[in-house]
Design a protein around this motif. Structure first.
Motif, PDB file in Angstrom:
ATOM      1  N   VAL A 101       0.771  -1.018   0.108  1.00  0.00           N
ATOM      2  CA  VAL A 101       0.099  -0.056   0.038  1.00  0.00           C
ATOM      3  C   VAL A 101       0.823   1.350  -0.028  1.00  0.00           C
ATOM      4  CG1 VAL A 101      -1.653   1.263   1.101  1.00  0.00           C
ATOM      5  CG2 VAL A 101      -1.820  -1.241   1.109  1.00  0.00           C
ATOM      6  N   ILE A 102       0.515   2.134  -0.911  1.00  0.00           N
ATOM      7  CA  ILE A 102       1.579   3.400  -1.027  1.00  0.00           C
ATOM      8  C   ILE A 102       0.762   4.322  -0.897  1.00  0.00           C
ATOM      9  CG2 ILE A 102       2.861   4.737  -2.604  1.00  0.00           C
ATOM     10  CD1 ILE A 102       2.921   2.509  -4.471  1.00  0.00           C
ATOM     11  N   ASP A 103       1.332   5.280   0.359  1.00  0.00           N
ATOM     12  CA  ASP A 103       0.582   6.441   0.895  1.00  0.00           C
ATOM     13  C   ASP A 103       1.695   7.455   1.068  1.00  0.00           C
ATOM     14  OD1 ASP A 103      -1.207   8.218   2.291  1.00  0.00           O
ATOM     15  OD2 ASP A 103      -1.002   7.131   3.946  1.00  0.00           O
ATOM     16  N   SER A 104       1.500   8.728   0.747  1.00  0.00           N
ATOM     17  CA  SER A 104       2.502   9.930   0.930  1.00  0.00           C
ATOM     18  C   SER A 104       3.800   9.635   0.359  1.00  0.00           C
ATOM     19  CB  SER A 104       2.417  10.508   2.393  1.00  0.00           C
ATOM     20  OG  SER A 104       1.171  10.668   2.775  1.00  0.00           O
ATOM     21  N   CYS A 105       3.774   9.134  -0.828  1.00  0.00           N
ATOM     22  CA  CYS A 105       5.074   8.406  -1.056  1.00  0.00           C
ATOM     23  C   CYS A 105       5.020   8.126  -2.729  1.00  0.00           C
ATOM     24  CB  CYS A 105       5.433   7.228  -0.667  1.00  0.00           C
ATOM     25  SG  CYS A 105       6.882   6.480  -1.030  1.00  0.00           S
ATOM     26  N   GLY A 136      -0.561   8.791  -2.636  1.00  0.00           N
ATOM     27  CA  GLY A 136       0.555   7.863  -3.043  1.00  0.00           C
ATOM     28  C   GLY A 136       0.504   7.396  -4.684  1.00  0.00           C
ATOM     29  N   SER A 137       1.529   7.554  -5.346  1.00  0.00           N
ATOM     30  CA  SER A 137       1.801   7.378  -6.726  1.00  0.00           C
ATOM     31  C   SER A 137       2.675   6.154  -7.017  1.00  0.00           C
ATOM     32  CB  SER A 137       2.423   8.475  -7.216  1.00  0.00           C
ATOM     33  OG  SER A 137       1.525   9.689  -7.062  1.00  0.00           O
ATOM     34  N   LEU A 138       2.363   5.461  -8.169  1.00  0.00           N
ATOM     35  CA  LEU A 138       3.556   4.342  -8.640  1.00  0.00           C
ATOM     36  C   LEU A 138       3.749   4.844 -10.173  1.00  0.00           C
ATOM     37  CD1 LEU A 138       4.520   1.633  -8.337  1.00  0.00           C
ATOM     38  CD2 LEU A 138       2.372   0.807  -9.443  1.00  0.00           C
ATOM     39  N   GLN A 139       5.124   4.471 -10.284  1.00  0.00           N
ATOM     40  CA  GLN A 139       5.769   4.953 -11.431  1.00  0.00           C
ATOM     41  C   GLN A 139       6.645   3.788 -11.924  1.00  0.00           C
ATOM     42  OE1 GLN A 139       7.684   8.697 -11.082  1.00  0.00           O
ATOM     43  NE2 GLN A 139       5.584   9.792 -10.841  1.00  0.00           N
ATOM     44  N   LEU A 140       6.389   3.038 -12.811  1.00  0.00           N
ATOM     45  CA  LEU A 140       7.144   2.159 -13.785  1.00  0.00           C
ATOM     46  C   LEU A 140       7.546   2.623 -14.692  1.00  0.00           C
ATOM     47  CD1 LEU A 140       4.607  -0.900 -13.671  1.00  0.00           C
ATOM     48  CD2 LEU A 140       6.001  -0.001 -11.805  1.00  0.00           C
TER      49      LEU A 140
END
Length: 500
Positions: free
Chosen positions: A185-189, A229-233
């Motif tokens: 889980v991604i939060d504030s990141c 939260g953000s996800l970057q591939l």
């Protein structure tokens, strides 16, 4: 030295519990064993060929002594598990005695060669130590790390964890694979996965009633972004980011539904997927309310559900290939915004699913609810499959208000049939004049791809997708970085490449 200590300790315990051969023992189904644990985990991350030792107790709660017919390791993995039970060393032990109201020790070793090929020694090695009494079997699960990797959550299956971020950023390593056992889980990141990184998921159906309401049963193995939260591939053409099941043996290469997938939660922004390969998930990418995601030069394949599922969100897909999904390949539910450019959606797996499903559903509310606006823009793409129509539209306004169902497709290959175009069946008789302009309606005998059976979605030399599109300056090269024709480029993610 470790082996001598192992055997010596086991021998002392055996001598201390010597048995009387004239006694009568409970055997077969009359035996009732109690184990100190149900799973024995070796939580060492091996950096060289090594062995670790663990132990547990087996109890006989009955008054009479019991005899276990056979104890052996099932042998289902490339990692070698050995055991010593009450002084008898494996690979097999027979007629093991436990006296009444007594217990015995079981020592287990795991021997791992982390340099072995990943298709021989899996990341998460699971086996069983089986106890047989008559026709009845009981077992203890054996777990070990089989490869050098970054194990973000250890053996904590069914749990949710957050990465430790510094200055709002967390970057996965490139030199080692990353294994997710549980769900992130991604939060504030912002979590970044760089070019060449490999990310493997263990997955499976799990239960966690502490964090989830109701039964707490859910599909494990996902990455979920919270609003901050953000996800970057961030892969490249030469070094894409790879996401798949952690089972890399050949039979699992095209497996479906091994883990949940990527979930971009409500309000999550700044999400990017570039040059990535996502395989073996239940739903490759799910995008929830008001989240924003851009997907470029990416392959999503072998999903048991949709490759892409969106809900009132903003999603842009370019230069990408979606294939081998057993659900609707792309589905948009309850409105939102979707853009597809130079994207191939090949829906050739299973039945009763389509390449593109669109619905502007009415959300739950008190009174006089309006449908959710839906805006779709598709250019220079391919929407194909085995069904008579690979498009399914659900406009709850019945066409009475085009603001709520605004769909435009241009210079693309699609597949529709008479039912889809039949106004009497709620279809779209003016589809090719008002919705899909300069499109080609694919027929079953039309040449399109090199080989669907072999998952080769390069264009055939006679493909109907050739020269169909309009050049987009922002997409001068295709999915594999091959230059497009600037006058009459081909539809889809892959520009035709002449042999030689």
């Amino acid at each position: 030295m470790r082996h001598i200590l192992f055997c010596g300790l086991a021998l002392l315990l055996a001598l201390a519990t010597g048995c009387d051969p004239d006694r009568d023992f409970l055997t077969g189904e009359a035996v009732n064993l109690r184990f100190e644990l149900d799973t024995l985990s070796f939580d060492t991350v091996f950096t060289q060929r090594g062995s670790a030792v663990q132990l547990f107790l087996v109890y006989n709660d009955a008054t009479d002594p019991i005899m276990i017919d056979r104890v052996a390791v099932a042998g289902r993995t490339g990692v070698t598990f050995n055991f010593n039970i009450d002084g008898t060393e494996g690979p097999e032990a027979r007629d093991v005695v436990i006296w009444g109201k007594d217990s015995i020790f079981v020592f287990v070793t795991a021997e791992v060669d982390p340099t072995a090929p990943e298709n021989i020694s899996p990341f998460i090695a699971e086996d069983e130590l089986i106890f047989e009494t008559g026709n009845f079997q009981e077992s203890v699960v054996l777990q070990a790390f089989g490869q050098n990797a970054l194990y973000l959550n250890g053996f904590n299956r069914g749990t949710f964890f957050q990465p430790i971020c510094r200055d709002g950023m967390f970057t996965l390593p490139v030199d080692l694979p990353t294994v997710i056992y549980g769900s992130m889980v991604i939060d504030s990141c912002v979590v970044q996965v760089l070019a060449g990184s490999r990310l493997y998921f263990h997955g499976g159906i799990q239960k966690n009633t502490e964090l989830l309401a109701g039964s707490g049963i859910f599909e494990d193995g996902f990455i979920y972004t919270l609003p901050n939260g953000s996800l970057q591939l961030l892969g490249t053409a030469e070094d894409p980011v790879i996401l798949s099941t952690d089972r890399l043996e050949e039979p699992y290469r095209e497996s479906q539904g091994a883990y949940r997938g990527l979930i971009f939660g409500p309000l999550s922004k700044n999400n990017r997927i570039e040059y990535a390969e996502l395989n073996n998930a239940i739903a490759g990418i799910t995008v929830d309310s008001l989240a924003e995601v851009s997907i470029d030069n990416t392959v999503i394949a072998f999903t048991s559900g949709p490759a892409l599922s969106t809900y009132q969100s903003d999603v842009t897909v370019r230069n990408s290939l979606l294939h081998s999904s057993s659900g609707n390949s792309v589905q948009v539910v309850k409105g939102g915004s979707l853009t597809l450019e130079h994207t191939t959606v090949a829906s050739y797996s299973g039945s009763d699913n389509v390449a593109l499903f669109l619905l502007n559903d009415i959300p739950q509310c008190e009174d006089n609810c309006d449908p959710t606006p839906l805006t779709v823009r598709i250019r220079n793409s391919i929407l194909s499959g085995f069904d008579g129509s690979e498009l399914a539209f659900g406009d709850v306004t019945g066409g009475s208000d085009p603001r709520f169902f605004d769909v435009r497709i241009e210079n693309s290959v699609v597949r529709t049939d008479e039912n889809f175009l039949n106004a009497g069946l709620g279809g779209y008789p003016d589809f090719y004049t008002t919705i899909c302009r300069d499109c080609y309606n694919l027929q079953f005998d039309d040449p399109l791809f090199v080989s669907v059976r072999q998952d080769s979605f390069q264009l055939d030399s006679l493909s109907v997708a050739r020269d169909l599109s309009v050049f987009l300056p922002e997409l001068p090269t295709d999915l594999v970085d091959y230059p497009r024709d600037t006058d009459t480029p081909d539809a889809g993610a892959l520009e035709y490449q002449p042999e030689g």
